[in-house]
Design a protein around this motif. Sequence first.
Motif: not given
Length: 381
Positions: A326-337
């Motif tokens: 999963l590639l994400v746009s933010s640190d919050a996205g990293v946590a969610e992924a």
Amino acid sequence: MAGWTLVKVALLSDCYPPRLGGIERQVHDLAHELVRAGHEVEVFTATTGPAGERGGVIEIEDGVTVHRLAIPLPNGLPVNPFAPPEVRRRLLAGRFDVAHAHLGVVSPFATDLVRVALGVGLPVAATVHCVLGRWVPVMRAAGHLRRWAGRGVALSAVSRMAAAQVREAAGGARVGVLNNGIDAAWWAAGEAGAADRSGADGIHVVTAMRLVSRKRPLALLGALHEARRQLDPSVPLRATVAGEGPQRRAMEAYVRARDLDWVSMPGRLDREGLRRMHHAGDLYVTTARLEAFGIAALEARAAGLPVVAPAGTGVDDVVEDGVDGLLVSSDAGVAEAVARLAGDDALRRRMRAHLRQDPPRQDWPATVAATLDEYRRAGAR
């Protein structure tokens, strides 16, 4: 040039083992893979040898000739402004077919040697291994990349993201993409059995990095902390952060302050240790945004681990979003992924099954072939 079968290559690099780092490791491995494929390789470096060898000492290591052109400087700084005349003599005497320079943002030794190689009439390839970022205007103003391209140097970078920056710095010149390589089969060896234990004793998140601010290790801990908060409390979660560096104390303080006793930091691991860690893991995570390529993520992918990473870095060349990770746009996205993958056994297993069946294209045979294509491009120009 188009009829080349076997070539004699001069690899030009400020840094080389025993120094530790991404360029050092890739130049070393490329040299040995080229030799394994039947080519001749000599490395010219400003890095001292294991016992402090310098001053032009020549070593032979598993068929690779290494010219140690270091001078005595504090901390073994790999710089030698006096090397060009001697390198010119050795290049002329060595009857090389091509020179291949490996460059970071600041690479005075390799930059000097590109000029030397051009001066003796060699075709030259030059690969940039770093994120230029804020240095793009500086390098565009310096003009050497543009001048090299005008003299026939085959410019390349290790990812599409890095190549776009080099292209801008070189005034729109053609810049190829020459991904780093790995031994994919070695990283995968034994993974099938490890995959069967996925989630059996909780979810194990792993990562490997130098513990330096550029790699954003504190942001990584923050993402893990938030992922734990989002994840169902009934799902056990643990994390291993392999690596060493000046950010360790700050990380340890962060772990203590937030009671993250499920995060372990074993220090720097060798390749065998990293492979064992990957095979004991369930997913790989990074929060680094200045990744020109992402060799650690590629190794994890080859070992069968879904990867969570920021989008828009060199990892884009390694991971297809939704397929390999999963590639994400933010640190919050990293946590969610991380929370999503940790809590979704079916998704995680589906990704791991795909990774086992579809090895990364950056295996060494393909990387060597792409490297030789760059040499032909340099020769054709």
